[in-house]
Design a protein around this motif. Structure first.
Motif, PDB file in Angstrom:
ATOM      1  N   ALA A  16       0.989  -1.225  -0.191  1.00  0.00           N
ATOM      2  CA  ALA A  16      -0.040   0.107   0.164  1.00  0.00           C
ATOM      3  C   ALA A  16       0.742   1.320   0.013  1.00  0.00           C
ATOM      4  N   THR A  17       0.359   2.528  -0.560  1.00  0.00           N
ATOM      5  CA  THR A  17       1.013   3.625  -0.600  1.00  0.00           C
ATOM      6  C   THR A  17       0.121   4.675  -0.356  1.00  0.00           C
ATOM      7  N   TRP A  18       0.380   5.842  -0.037  1.00  0.00           N
ATOM      8  CA  TRP A  18      -0.566   7.219  -0.148  1.00  0.00           C
ATOM      9  C   TRP A  18      -0.488   7.842  -1.103  1.00  0.00           C
ATOM     10  N   LEU A  19      -1.477   8.332  -1.319  1.00  0.00           N
ATOM     11  CA  LEU A  19      -1.836   9.318  -2.317  1.00  0.00           C
ATOM     12  C   LEU A  19      -2.139  10.734  -1.934  1.00  0.00           C
ATOM     13  N   THR A  20      -1.512  11.807  -2.082  1.00  0.00           N
ATOM     14  CA  THR A  20      -1.788  12.903  -1.617  1.00  0.00           C
ATOM     15  C   THR A  20      -2.199  13.889  -2.721  1.00  0.00           C
ATOM     16  N   VAL A  21      -2.997  14.901  -2.423  1.00  0.00           N
ATOM     17  CA  VAL A  21      -3.610  15.951  -3.627  1.00  0.00           C
ATOM     18  C   VAL A  21      -3.439  17.123  -2.864  1.00  0.00           C
ATOM     19  N   GLU A  22      -2.325  17.838  -3.489  1.00  0.00           N
ATOM     20  CA  GLU A  22      -1.877  19.214  -3.093  1.00  0.00           C
ATOM     21  C   GLU A  22      -2.333  20.440  -4.010  1.00  0.00           C
ATOM     22  N   PRO A  23      -2.652  21.292  -3.373  1.00  0.00           N
ATOM     23  CA  PRO A  23      -2.222  21.905  -2.056  1.00  0.00           C
ATOM     24  C   PRO A  23      -3.293  21.841  -1.053  1.00  0.00           C
ATOM     25  N   TRP A  24      -4.457  20.976  -1.371  1.00  0.00           N
ATOM     26  CA  TRP A  24      -5.265  20.764  -0.452  1.00  0.00           C
ATOM     27  C   TRP A  24      -5.030  19.936   0.798  1.00  0.00           C
ATOM     28  N   GLY A  25      -4.204  18.951   0.501  1.00  0.00           N
ATOM     29  CA  GLY A  25      -3.736  17.974   1.742  1.00  0.00           C
ATOM     30  C   GLY A  25      -4.523  16.687   1.664  1.00  0.00           C
ATOM     31  N   GLU A  26      -5.490  16.229   0.646  1.00  0.00           N
ATOM     32  CA  GLU A  26      -6.174  15.551   0.777  1.00  0.00           C
ATOM     33  C   GLU A  26      -5.400  14.071   0.635  1.00  0.00           C
ATOM     34  N   VAL A  27      -5.591  13.151   1.634  1.00  0.00           N
ATOM     35  CA  VAL A  27      -4.980  11.909   1.531  1.00  0.00           C
ATOM     36  C   VAL A  27      -5.605  10.604   1.409  1.00  0.00           C
ATOM     37  N   LYS A  28      -5.228   9.762   0.632  1.00  0.00           N
ATOM     38  CA  LYS A  28      -5.888   8.585   0.407  1.00  0.00           C
ATOM     39  C   LYS A  28      -5.049   7.284   0.470  1.00  0.00           C
ATOM     40  N   GLU A  29      -5.183   6.341   1.151  1.00  0.00           N
ATOM     41  CA  GLU A  29      -4.112   5.001   1.005  1.00  0.00           C
ATOM     42  C   GLU A  29      -4.781   4.221  -0.119  1.00  0.00           C
ATOM     43  N   LEU A  30      -3.691   3.839  -1.021  1.00  0.00           N
ATOM     44  CA  LEU A  30      -4.042   2.820  -2.186  1.00  0.00           C
ATOM     45  C   LEU A  30      -3.521   1.685  -2.079  1.00  0.00           C
ATOM     46  N   ALA A  31      -4.279   0.654  -1.964  1.00  0.00           N
ATOM     47  CA  ALA A  31      -3.815  -0.732  -1.930  1.00  0.00           C
ATOM     48  C   ALA A  31      -3.178  -1.021  -3.034  1.00  0.00           C
ATOM     49  N   GLY A  52      -3.759  24.444 -15.913  1.00  0.00           N
ATOM     50  CA  GLY A  52      -3.811  23.108 -16.664  1.00  0.00           C
ATOM     51  C   GLY A  52      -2.509  22.203 -16.470  1.00  0.00           C
ATOM     52  N   LEU A  53      -1.603  22.736 -15.727  1.00  0.00           N
ATOM     53  CA  LEU A  53      -0.351  21.840 -15.602  1.00  0.00           C
ATOM     54  C   LEU A  53      -0.538  21.148 -14.296  1.00  0.00           C
ATOM     55  N   VAL A  54      -0.755  19.572 -14.258  1.00  0.00           N
ATOM     56  CA  VAL A  54      -0.755  18.893 -13.187  1.00  0.00           C
ATOM     57  C   VAL A  54       0.428  18.212 -13.013  1.00  0.00           C
ATOM     58  N   GLU A  55       1.082  18.359 -11.769  1.00  0.00           N
ATOM     59  CA  GLU A  55       2.183  17.899 -11.488  1.00  0.00           C
ATOM     60  C   GLU A  55       2.079  16.492 -10.586  1.00  0.00           C
ATOM     61  N   VAL A  56       2.825  15.412 -11.180  1.00  0.00           N
ATOM     62  CA  VAL A  56       2.670  14.163 -10.288  1.00  0.00           C
ATOM     63  C   VAL A  56       4.142  13.765  -9.898  1.00  0.00           C
ATOM     64  N   GLU A  57       4.331  13.670  -8.502  1.00  0.00           N
ATOM     65  CA  GLU A  57       5.573  13.187  -7.989  1.00  0.00           C
ATOM     66  C   GLU A  57       5.695  11.873  -7.382  1.00  0.00           C
ATOM     67  N   THR A  58       6.563  11.081  -7.574  1.00  0.00           N
ATOM     68  CA  THR A  58       6.628   9.835  -6.803  1.00  0.00           C
ATOM     69  C   THR A  58       7.718   9.884  -5.624  1.00  0.00           C
ATOM     70  N   THR A  59       7.255   9.442  -4.567  1.00  0.00           N
ATOM     71  CA  THR A  59       8.472   9.483  -3.346  1.00  0.00           C
ATOM     72  C   THR A  59       8.564   8.243  -2.839  1.00  0.00           C
ATOM     73  N   PRO A  60       9.689   7.729  -1.797  1.00  0.00           N
ATOM     74  CA  PRO A  60       9.434   6.479  -1.302  1.00  0.00           C
ATOM     75  C   PRO A  60       8.280   6.686  -0.366  1.00  0.00           C
ATOM     76  N   ASP A  61       7.434   7.827   0.012  1.00  0.00           N
ATOM     77  CA  ASP A  61       6.329   7.684   0.908  1.00  0.00           C
ATOM     78  C   ASP A  61       5.028   7.649   0.159  1.00  0.00           C
ATOM     79  N   GLY A  62       5.080   7.900  -1.184  1.00  0.00           N
ATOM     80  CA  GLY A  62       3.603   7.976  -1.875  1.00  0.00           C
ATOM     81  C   GLY A  62       3.796   8.597  -3.247  1.00  0.00           C
ATOM     82  N   ILE A  63       2.813   8.897  -3.625  1.00  0.00           N
ATOM     83  CA  ILE A  63       2.337   9.699  -4.893  1.00  0.00           C
ATOM     84  C   ILE A  63       1.692  10.903  -4.599  1.00  0.00           C
ATOM     85  N   ILE A  64       2.312  12.102  -5.074  1.00  0.00           N
ATOM     86  CA  ILE A  64       1.785  13.433  -4.847  1.00  0.00           C
ATOM     87  C   ILE A  64       1.343  13.959  -6.283  1.00  0.00           C
TER      88      ILE A  64
END
Length: 81
Positions: A16-31, A52-64
């Motif tokens: 499982a990992t964490w998905l975070t939507v920023e700058p709102w700080g909404e967090v969801k666990e993804l199985a 229209g620019l959406v930025e997606v980051e992957t980190t050791p702690d999850g997806i932002i």
């Protein structure tokens, strides 16, 4: 002109990992192997400098996923199978 788009985010990890939507700080666990869709809408490039620019980051702690100025992003669960 406002724009709308959908981004599918899938956890291809074996854990499982964490998905975070920023700058709102909404967090969801993804199985493992689970996915969600993020519906985004907001001002286009002619109305906001980063429109229209959406930025997606992957980190050791999850997806932002980062929205842009004036945008609204919502995590949408896929319907059950």
């Amino acid at each position: 002109m406002p724009i709308r788009l959908v981004i599918r985010v899938k956890n291809r990890l074996e854990r499982a990992t964490w998905l975070t939507v920023e700058p709102w700080g909404e967090v969801k666990e993804l199985a493992p192997q689970a996915h969600v869709e993020i519906q985004a809408q907001g001002p286009g490039p002619d109305e906001a400098p980063d429109g229209g620019l959406v930025e997606v980051e992957t980190t050791p702690d999850g997806i932002i996923v980062w929205g842009w100025s004036g945008s609204d992003l919502e995590i949408v669960e896929p319907p059950p199978k």
